[in-house]
Design a protein around this motif. Structure first.
Motif, PDB file in Angstrom:
ATOM      1  N   LYS A 182       0.845  -1.196   0.000  1.00 37.49           N
ATOM      2  CA  LYS A 182       0.000   0.000   0.000  1.00 37.49           C
ATOM      3  C   LYS A 182       0.878   1.243   0.000  1.00 37.49           C
ATOM      4  O   LYS A 182       2.071   1.165   0.310  1.00 37.49           O
ATOM      5  N   PRO A 183       0.331   2.401  -0.298  1.00 37.47           N
ATOM      6  CA  PRO A 183       1.123   3.634  -0.226  1.00 37.47           C
ATOM      7  C   PRO A 183       1.748   3.869   1.145  1.00 37.47           C
ATOM      8  O   PRO A 183       2.793   4.509   1.254  1.00 37.47           O
ATOM      9  N   THR A 184       1.129   3.340   2.189  1.00 38.94           N
ATOM     10  CA  THR A 184       1.669   3.517   3.540  1.00 38.94           C
ATOM     11  C   THR A 184       2.683   2.432   3.915  1.00 38.94           C
ATOM     12  O   THR A 184       3.236   2.476   5.023  1.00 38.94           O
ATOM     13  N   SER A 185       2.919   1.475   3.026  1.00 39.29           N
ATOM     14  CA  SER A 185       3.896   0.417   3.303  1.00 39.29           C
ATOM     15  C   SER A 185       5.306   0.991   3.290  1.00 39.29           C
ATOM     16  O   SER A 185       5.585   2.002   2.638  1.00 39.29           O
ATOM     17  N   ARG A 186       6.190   0.310   4.002  1.00 39.84           N
ATOM     18  CA  ARG A 186       7.590   0.724   4.053  1.00 39.84           C
ATOM     19  C   ARG A 186       8.487  -0.347   3.431  1.00 39.84           C
ATOM     20  O   ARG A 186       9.620  -0.541   3.852  1.00 39.84           O
ATOM     21  N   ARG A 187       7.980  -1.025   2.427  1.00 38.74           N
ATOM     22  CA  ARG A 187       8.731  -2.090   1.777  1.00 38.74           C
ATOM     23  C   ARG A 187       8.213  -2.297   0.362  1.00 38.74           C
ATOM     24  O   ARG A 187       7.083  -1.902   0.031  1.00 38.74           O
ATOM     25  N   SER A 188       9.014  -2.908  -0.473  1.00 39.75           N
ATOM     26  CA  SER A 188       8.608  -3.410  -1.785  1.00 39.75           C
ATOM     27  C   SER A 188       9.668  -4.387  -2.247  1.00 39.75           C
ATOM     28  O   SER A 188      10.831  -4.304  -1.846  1.00 39.75           O
ATOM     29  N   MET A 189       9.256  -5.324  -3.079  1.00 37.21           N
ATOM     30  CA  MET A 189      10.189  -6.313  -3.609  1.00 37.21           C
ATOM     31  C   MET A 189      11.110  -5.690  -4.650  1.00 37.21           C
ATOM     32  O   MET A 189      10.817  -4.633  -5.223  1.00 37.21           O
ATOM     33  N   CYS A 190      12.197  -6.382  -4.930  1.00 39.69           N
ATOM     34  CA  CYS A 190      13.094  -5.984  -6.011  1.00 39.69           C
ATOM     35  C   CYS A 190      12.352  -6.052  -7.341  1.00 39.69           C
ATOM     36  O   CYS A 190      11.696  -7.050  -7.651  1.00 39.69           O
ATOM     37  N   PHE A 191      12.434  -4.995  -8.127  1.00 42.34           N
ATOM     38  CA  PHE A 191      11.809  -4.956  -9.445  1.00 42.34           C
ATOM     39  C   PHE A 191      12.808  -5.481 -10.482  1.00 42.34           C
ATOM     40  O   PHE A 191      13.899  -4.943 -10.630  1.00 42.34           O
ATOM     41  N   THR A 192      12.420  -6.534 -11.205  1.00 45.76           N
ATOM     42  CA  THR A 192      13.302  -7.132 -12.195  1.00 45.76           C
ATOM     43  C   THR A 192      12.907  -6.680 -13.592  1.00 45.76           C
ATOM     44  O   THR A 192      11.890  -6.013 -13.787  1.00 45.76           O
ATOM     45  N   LYS A 193      13.704  -7.092 -14.579  1.00 45.53           N
ATOM     46  CA  LYS A 193      13.444  -6.666 -15.956  1.00 45.53           C
ATOM     47  C   LYS A 193      12.161  -7.263 -16.531  1.00 45.53           C
ATOM     48  O   LYS A 193      11.648  -6.795 -17.545  1.00 45.53           O
ATOM     49  N   GLY A 194      11.605  -8.293 -15.861  1.00 49.97           N
ATOM     50  CA  GLY A 194      10.371  -8.898 -16.331  1.00 49.97           C
ATOM     51  C   GLY A 194       9.116  -8.250 -15.780  1.00 49.97           C
ATOM     52  O   GLY A 194       8.002  -8.684 -16.092  1.00 49.97           O
ATOM     53  N   TYR A 195       9.286  -7.200 -14.981  1.00 52.17           N
ATOM     54  CA  TYR A 195       8.136  -6.542 -14.358  1.00 52.17           C
ATOM     55  C   TYR A 195       7.203  -5.988 -15.428  1.00 52.17           C
ATOM     56  O   TYR A 195       7.636  -5.415 -16.433  1.00 52.17           O
ATOM     57  N   GLY A 196       5.914  -6.160 -15.225  1.00 53.02           N
ATOM     58  CA  GLY A 196       4.920  -5.705 -16.192  1.00 53.02           C
ATOM     59  C   GLY A 196       4.560  -6.760 -17.213  1.00 53.02           C
ATOM     60  O   GLY A 196       3.480  -6.720 -17.805  1.00 53.02           O
ATOM     61  N   SER A 197       5.482  -7.720 -17.430  1.00 49.88           N
ATOM     62  CA  SER A 197       5.226  -8.818 -18.367  1.00 49.88           C
ATOM     63  C   SER A 197       4.944 -10.116 -17.620  1.00 49.88           C
ATOM     64  O   SER A 197       4.162 -10.945 -18.077  1.00 49.88           O
ATOM     65  N   TYR A 198       5.613 -10.292 -16.490  1.00 49.66           N
ATOM     66  CA  TYR A 198       5.442 -11.480 -15.658  1.00 49.66           C
ATOM     67  C   TYR A 198       5.087 -11.046 -14.247  1.00 49.66           C
ATOM     68  O   TYR A 198       5.362  -9.918 -13.842  1.00 49.66           O
ATOM     69  N   ILE A 199       4.478 -11.944 -13.490  1.00 49.13           N
ATOM     70  CA  ILE A 199       3.998 -11.617 -12.154  1.00 49.13           C
ATOM     71  C   ILE A 199       4.907 -12.143 -11.064  1.00 49.13           C
ATOM     72  O   ILE A 199       5.416 -11.396 -10.228  1.00 49.13           O
ATOM     73  N   GLU A 200       5.132 -13.431 -11.058  1.00 49.50           N
ATOM     74  CA  GLU A 200       5.807 -14.075  -9.937  1.00 49.50           C
ATOM     75  C   GLU A 200       7.264 -13.653  -9.821  1.00 49.50           C
ATOM     76  O   GLU A 200       8.044 -13.804 -10.744  1.00 49.50           O
ATOM     77  N   GLY A 201       7.609 -13.079  -8.663  1.00 54.44           N
ATOM     78  CA  GLY A 201       8.993 -12.749  -8.363  1.00 54.44           C
ATOM     79  C   GLY A 201       9.575 -11.571  -9.103  1.00 54.44           C
ATOM     80  O   GLY A 201      10.785 -11.333  -9.042  1.00 54.44           O
ATOM     81  N   THR A 202       8.756 -10.776  -9.779  1.00 50.45           N
ATOM     82  CA  THR A 202       9.301  -9.654 -10.559  1.00 50.45           C
ATOM     83  C   THR A 202       9.139  -8.307  -9.872  1.00 50.45           C
ATOM     84  O   THR A 202       9.713  -7.320 -10.331  1.00 50.45           O
TER      85      THR A 202
END
Length: 388
Positions: free
Chosen positions: A281-301
């Motif tokens: 959420k916007p109030t979260s203080r974390r996010s996963m690493c964004f990989t080059k597959g982001y936007g095309s694939y879901i899992e782990g990107t």
């Protein structure tokens, strides 16, 4: 102090160059080298006056390198040959050829100060060869495993870094034999957590006992949580701890204003990947690493953003099991889940507000380029440490 003459290898979209500017180390980039046409277009867009060579590194002779008269190197070689997701071919992967070429010519070049940054997710034969080369060339070096969260940035992007300089200009701190997992202060470092390589394997050590070791521990508050996704109790507990860390900023400070409807997850993705999504959420203080597959694939990107403020995610997920597909989609759509925009990811990676892409660069290309980049703030801090 004379400005350093910097050679930027694997220049990509210019993350190293932005980090150099942010560090305010007196320096001039004499040349940037990358073989990617799309990345080079972005680099030119942001650094139109920098000499950019669109060619392979191994295609440049030692004589050509010497003519550039540089005394500092910045580089981030391709990490795919070493990562868990990749084939882990290490030195047998052809993508390491340019890196091995650099290690071959370094002992024959006249370099007075050297800085390198790498994105290895595993420790490899190439790393061992790098260390041997540094020692043979008379460099003092220090290795790090660092993530942007250590600088208060709500993003996990753990990367391996190495900084090095000649023994005649020693580093301002001492941590021999340790791979630091925090930024050093002047003098001898006594980190709370560090890594060492033993028998070819990376081992993390801590000076204090862990607070929460596994999901069966009575200290793990997540054990009583509702497991409404493919998560363990320990996963939930870890995320709650991250969101309660007040030293890290909230995501909302990195988000764009305006219409982001084009980034909403399509119904097909919602239905198929609902239990795999990492939702913040916007109030979260974390996010996963964004990989080059982001936007095309879901899992782990990378993470997706819940933009509906008044909807409880637990209630939505608890209601899903007994619903037909159409109603599941309707329920999940209430969360208004969307991808982070390329600009938002660039913000999390520390690129300055003036950073931009040429208009012809597609959204998919922007995600790929950012996924292959690095965190500007982390590198800037390391450059400051190196040049103190």
């Amino acid at each position: 102090m004379e400005p350093l003459r910097v050679l930027e290898l694997y220049s990509g979209i210019g993350g190293m160059h932005h980090a150099l500017r942010e560090s305010r180390v007196p320096a001039h980039v004499v040349a940037a080298i990358d073989v990617s046409t799309v990345a080079n277009e972005v680099y030119k867009h942001n650094f139109p006056h920098t000499h950019l060579l669109a060619k392979t590194i191994e295609g440049i002779s030692l004589e050509e390198f010497d003519k550039l008269s540089f005394n500092m190197i910045l580089m981030s070689p391709p990490c795919q040959p070493f990562t868990r997701i990749g084939l882990q071919g290490d030195m047998s992967d052809r993508r390491t050829n340019s890196f091995l070429y650099i290690l071959d010519i370094l002992p024959r070049g006249a370099i007075s100060k050297l800085s390198k940054a790498f994105c290895f997710d595993s420790f490899s034969l190439s790393r061992g060869l790098l260390i041997q080369t540094m020692e043979a060339c008379g460099f003092q070096y220090q290795e790090f495993l660092l993530s942007p969260s250590s600088l208060g940035i709500p993003n996990s992007r753990l990367r391996y870094f190495l900084i090095a300089k000649l023994q005649s200009e020693p580093l301002c701190f001492q941590a021999p034999g340790q791979i630091l997992m925090e930024f050093p202060n002047s003098g001898t470092v006594q980190p709370q957590e560090y890594a060492v390589v033993e028998e070819g394997k990376l081992r993390v050590r801590t000076r204090e006992p862990d607070v929460c070791l596994d999901s069966s521990s009575t200290q793990c508050s997540g054990q009583d949580s509702i497991l409404f996704k493919h998560e363990t109790a320990a996963d939930i507990d870890r995320k709650r701890q991250q969101d309660s860390d007040l030293s890290v900023q909230m995501l909302k400070g990195f988000l764009e204003d305006g219409d982001t409807a084009q980034y909403l997850l399509p119904a097909k993705s919602l239905l198929r990947y609902a239990l795999l999504l990492d939702i913040v959420k916007p109030t979260s203080r974390r996010s996963m690493c964004f990989t080059k597959g982001y936007g095309s694939y879901i899992e782990g990107t990378g993470s997706v953003l819940q933009t509906a403020e008044d909807v409880q995610i637990e209630n939505i997920y608890k209601s899903l099991p007994d619903l037909p597909p159409e109603e599941k989609i309707a329920k999940l759509s209430m969360l208004k889940l969307r991808y982070f925009t390329p600009k938002e990811i660039a913000n999390l990676l520390g690129f300055p507000p003036e950073f931009g892409f040429p208009e012809k660069t597609t959204v998919k290309q922007r995600y790929r380029l950012l996924g292959n980049s690095l965190n500007v703030h982390v590198v800037s801090k390391l450059l400051t440490v190196l040049c103190e």
